[in-house]
Design a protein around this motif. Structure first.
Motif, PDB file in Angstrom:
ATOM      1  N   UNK A  43     -27.141 104.121 105.481  1.00  0.00           N
ATOM      2  CA  UNK A  43     -27.512 105.707 106.083  1.00  0.00           C
ATOM      3  C   UNK A  43     -26.375 106.613 105.955  1.00  0.00           C
ATOM      4  N   UNK A  44     -25.366 106.161 106.748  1.00  0.00           N
ATOM      5  CA  UNK A  44     -24.070 107.269 106.766  1.00  0.00           C
ATOM      6  C   UNK A  44     -23.697 107.509 105.144  1.00  0.00           C
ATOM      7  N   UNK A  45     -23.588 106.474 104.545  1.00  0.00           N
ATOM      8  CA  UNK A  45     -22.981 106.739 103.245  1.00  0.00           C
ATOM      9  C   UNK A  45     -23.997 107.354 102.498  1.00  0.00           C
ATOM     10  N   UNK A  46     -25.194 107.586 102.667  1.00  0.00           N
ATOM     11  CA  UNK A  46     -26.117 108.453 101.872  1.00  0.00           C
ATOM     12  C   UNK A  46     -26.076 109.772 102.416  1.00  0.00           C
ATOM     13  N   UNK A  47     -25.681 110.052 103.754  1.00  0.00           N
ATOM     14  CA  UNK A  47     -25.601 111.132 104.350  1.00  0.00           C
ATOM     15  C   UNK A  47     -24.523 111.915 103.944  1.00  0.00           C
ATOM     16  N   UNK A  48     -23.255 111.010 103.598  1.00  0.00           N
ATOM     17  CA  UNK A  48     -21.816 111.653 103.123  1.00  0.00           C
ATOM     18  C   UNK A  48     -21.987 111.750 101.813  1.00  0.00           C
ATOM     19  N   UNK A  49     -22.776 111.126 100.744  1.00  0.00           N
ATOM     20  CA  UNK A  49     -22.870 111.748  99.483  1.00  0.00           C
ATOM     21  C   UNK A  49     -23.514 112.878  99.417  1.00  0.00           C
ATOM     22  N   UNK A  50     -24.665 112.975 100.257  1.00  0.00           N
ATOM     23  CA  UNK A  50     -25.458 114.179 100.335  1.00  0.00           C
ATOM     24  C   UNK A  50     -24.493 115.473 100.400  1.00  0.00           C
ATOM     25  N   UNK A  51     -23.656 115.180 101.574  1.00  0.00           N
ATOM     26  CA  UNK A  51     -22.759 116.217 102.025  1.00  0.00           C
ATOM     27  C   UNK A  51     -21.567 116.704 100.741  1.00  0.00           C
ATOM     28  N   UNK A  52     -21.260 115.726  99.934  1.00  0.00           N
ATOM     29  CA  UNK A  52     -20.489 115.787  99.239  1.00  0.00           C
ATOM     30  C   UNK A  52     -21.038 115.942  97.684  1.00  0.00           C
ATOM     31  N   UNK A  53     -22.142 116.074  97.615  1.00  0.00           N
ATOM     32  CA  UNK A  53     -23.002 116.356  96.565  1.00  0.00           C
ATOM     33  C   UNK A  53     -22.796 115.381  95.389  1.00  0.00           C
ATOM     34  N   UNK A  54     -22.683 114.075  95.894  1.00  0.00           N
ATOM     35  CA  UNK A  54     -22.521 112.697  94.919  1.00  0.00           C
ATOM     36  C   UNK A  54     -23.877 112.212  94.686  1.00  0.00           C
ATOM     37  N   UNK A  55     -24.651 112.995  93.894  1.00  0.00           N
ATOM     38  CA  UNK A  55     -26.207 112.756  93.773  1.00  0.00           C
ATOM     39  C   UNK A  55     -26.206 111.359  93.080  1.00  0.00           C
ATOM     40  N   UNK A  56     -25.425 111.204  91.937  1.00  0.00           N
ATOM     41  CA  UNK A  56     -25.700 110.008  91.233  1.00  0.00           C
ATOM     42  C   UNK A  56     -25.636 108.832  91.893  1.00  0.00           C
ATOM     43  N   UNK A  57     -24.532 108.836  92.962  1.00  0.00           N
ATOM     44  CA  UNK A  57     -24.300 107.608  94.103  1.00  0.00           C
ATOM     45  C   UNK A  57     -25.575 107.571  94.671  1.00  0.00           C
ATOM     46  N   UNK A  58     -26.110 108.479  95.199  1.00  0.00           N
ATOM     47  CA  UNK A  58     -27.330 108.242  95.931  1.00  0.00           C
ATOM     48  C   UNK A  58     -28.365 107.681  94.892  1.00  0.00           C
ATOM     49  N   UNK A  59     -28.566 108.230  93.740  1.00  0.00           N
ATOM     50  CA  UNK A  59     -29.690 107.493  92.741  1.00  0.00           C
ATOM     51  C   UNK A  59     -29.259 106.039  92.734  1.00  0.00           C
ATOM     52  N   UNK A  60     -27.937 105.600  92.560  1.00  0.00           N
ATOM     53  CA  UNK A  60     -27.591 104.301  92.299  1.00  0.00           C
ATOM     54  C   UNK A  60     -28.323 103.450  93.485  1.00  0.00           C
ATOM     55  N   UNK A  61     -27.697 103.850  94.817  1.00  0.00           N
ATOM     56  CA  UNK A  61     -28.094 103.133  95.957  1.00  0.00           C
ATOM     57  C   UNK A  61     -29.639 102.995  96.215  1.00  0.00           C
ATOM     58  N   UNK A  62     -30.245 104.358  95.939  1.00  0.00           N
ATOM     59  CA  UNK A  62     -31.687 104.075  96.364  1.00  0.00           C
ATOM     60  C   UNK A  62     -32.542 103.306  95.211  1.00  0.00           C
ATOM     61  N   UNK A  63     -31.980 103.348  94.145  1.00  0.00           N
ATOM     62  CA  UNK A  63     -32.650 102.296  93.161  1.00  0.00           C
ATOM     63  C   UNK A  63     -32.630 100.985  93.416  1.00  0.00           C
ATOM     64  N   UNK A  64     -31.294 100.294  94.096  1.00  0.00           N
ATOM     65  CA  UNK A  64     -31.171  99.333  94.713  1.00  0.00           C
ATOM     66  C   UNK A  64     -31.949  98.777  95.819  1.00  0.00           C
ATOM     67  N   UNK A  65     -32.196  99.844  96.691  1.00  0.00           N
ATOM     68  CA  UNK A  65     -32.649  99.600  98.012  1.00  0.00           C
ATOM     69  C   UNK A  65     -34.300  99.610  97.841  1.00  0.00           C
ATOM     70  N   UNK A  66     -34.767 100.300  96.794  1.00  0.00           N
ATOM     71  CA  UNK A  66     -36.339 100.258  96.863  1.00  0.00           C
ATOM     72  C   UNK A  66     -36.700  99.127  96.216  1.00  0.00           C
ATOM     73  N   UNK A  67     -35.927  98.151  95.570  1.00  0.00           N
ATOM     74  CA  UNK A  67     -36.491  96.950  95.145  1.00  0.00           C
ATOM     75  C   UNK A  67     -37.059  96.048  96.429  1.00  0.00           C
ATOM     76  N   UNK A  68     -36.430  96.249  97.572  1.00  0.00           N
ATOM     77  CA  UNK A  68     -36.976  95.751  98.792  1.00  0.00           C
ATOM     78  C   UNK A  68     -38.010  96.897  99.422  1.00  0.00           C
TER      79      UNK A  68
END
Length: 454
Positions: free
Chosen positions: A84-109
């Motif tokens: 969660x802190x990683x996602x929020x930091x990515x949002x702050x720094x506009x690292x949207x591709x990383x958010x997409x990558x993490x989310x794709x992995x997490x939604x498998x569960x």
């Protein structure tokens, strides 16, 4: 793809290159030396805050090694307290591709879907809409076969985030979202219907405006009776509260429906809706906002009574109407649209009124602000309509140069919001008056038409 390079290997290279000891680097990074040692030895995962401190102590830009950190997050069992802190930091720094990558992995569960939704809500409330939209999209995809309220809320948020100056895209967004309204909580439905009504209002989809407004009014009235009926056992303290005072949704539905009647030329029916929000003695809310809204709608009732009388040909009310609206910034643009319409219908000279509001009209040309009750796309559409009506006023009075120039300005505004109906109107009017158009205006028109998407 997992990188062979790791944060630990990069840190190890840095320490060897600089000759720093772990204790020295611990002092620079403000990380306990024992903790730092276990991190370097791979005995403990790196926390988000620790990564940022390491990066800062190494003199690297914010966000360095985030791609490597994503790899390391998935090298261990998934841990929401780290992700969660990683996602929020990515949002702050506009690292949207990383958010997409993490989310794709997490939604498998699927067990992480509720947590992701809550994170999206936090980001949305913080104004980080682009990052929130990525998560909402993923959650909606994961639950697309469910009839859950969470799925409906995702689509509601995505609808809200997607609204912009492009009328075509707004229509698609409204059409896509409309089918999810009934799945929302009863209170959330009120705001959703209000937002849909405002969007259809900007699109001049009048049947849809009336449909949404009528439904909103019915639902709000039912809830109002449940909460404020003294004989009811309904516990209003436990009831979810809407964003605005509940009575507003009822009277706003009347306001919208009167606007529909106005557009249809049924001014008698419009006046009947005005009467429904002119008497608010039945309102039980007594908060500061409620009292302010009651005063506002009481004044709107007086203004709109004058307006509909004017549109019925009672020209003598025009000075009173001007007095009402001249100090109400939010009402000036919609009022000018109707005044121009009345002038074109009843052959009224309004030059003195246009001169009176010259500064406000000039300001609208510079910046179409989000003012009053309505949303930004409504204001942009209204400005386009005002220009087209004003051009007709000048052209009917044989003031061709200013009329054509105003018409071309309307065309520019219509193109900016992708309003096909207004674009076609401007083209039709230009061709009608082409014979009295200057060479310069014809050249400007040619350039503008070449930019219209086919």
């Amino acid at each position: 793809m997992i990188h062979t390079t790791t944060i630990r290997s990069e840190l190890d290279i840095y320490l060897k290159k600089t000759g720093l000891t772990i204790n020295q680097f611990a002092e620079q990074s403000k990380i306990n030396s024992g903790t730092l040692s276990t991190i370097i030895n791979g005995k403990r995962p790196i926390a988000m805050q620790q990564l940022d401190r390491i990066v800062s102590a190494m003199g690297l830009p914010e966000g360095s090694y985030y791609e490597l950190y994503a790899d390391e997050c998935f090298a261990y069992p998934l841990n929401w307290r780290r992700l969660k802190p990683f996602l929020f930091r990515c949002a702050e720094l506009d690292k949207l591709e990383l958010i997409q990558r993490v989310i794709r992995y997490m939604t498998d569960n699927l067990t992480y879907v509720p947590l992701l939704f809550d994170a999206a809500e936090e980001l949305f409330n913080q104004g980080k809409n682009t990052a929130a939209a990525i998560i909402y999209e993923a959650v909606a995809e994961s639950e697309k076969y469910q009839h859950s309220e969470r799925l409906a809320l995702c689509h509601y948020r995505l609808f809200t985030i997607s609204l912009n100056q492009d009328q075509e895209l707004n229509l698609r967004a409204a059409t896509k979202f409309e089918g999810f309204v009934e799945r929302l909580d009863e209170v959330d439905q009120l705001d959703a219907l209000k937002d849909l009504a405002n969007t259809y209002l900007s699109l001049r989809q009048w049947d849809k405006v009336d449909e949404m407004a009528e439904e909103m009014g019915k639902k709000a009235t039912i809830q109002y009776n449940l909460i404020f009926n003294q004989t009811s056992r309904f516990d209003k303290d436990l009831h979810k509260k809407p964003k605005r005072p509940l009575f507003l949704y009822i009277i706003y539905s009347y306001l919208l429906r009167s606007a529909v009647c106005d557009e249809q030329g049924d001014y008698e029916q419009a006046l009947s809706y005005v009467s429904l929000y002119s008497d608010l003695s039945w309102v039980r809310e007594d908060s500061e906002e409620a009292l302010r809204l009651k005063q506002e709608f009481a004044m709107l009732a007086e203004i709109n009574t004058c307006l509909y009388q004017l549109m019925m040909g009672q020209v003598e009310v025009l000075p009173q109407y001007i007095n009402y609206i001249e100090l109400r910034e939010a009402e000036i643009l919609p009022a000018l649209i109707k005044i121009v319409q009345a002038a074109n219908t009843y052959n009224i000279d309004i030059d003195n009124i246009l001169e009176k509001f010259e500064s406000q009209i000039s300001a609208l040309a510079v910046k179409q602000a989000d003012i009053g009750t309505y949303t930004d796309q409504v204001t942009a559409d209204r400005y386009t309509r005002f220009l087209s009506g004003l051009s007709l006023y000048y052209l009917r009075n044989q003031r061709y140069d200013i009329g054509i120039n105003t018409l071309l300005n309307s065309l520019v505004s219509a193109m900016e919001i992708h309003n096909e109906r207004s674009i076609l109107y401007c083209v039709k009017m230009f061709e009608k008056f082409r014979d009295v158009t200057s060479i310069e205006a014809k050249y400007r028109y040619k350039i503008l038409i070449s930019e219209v998407p086919m």
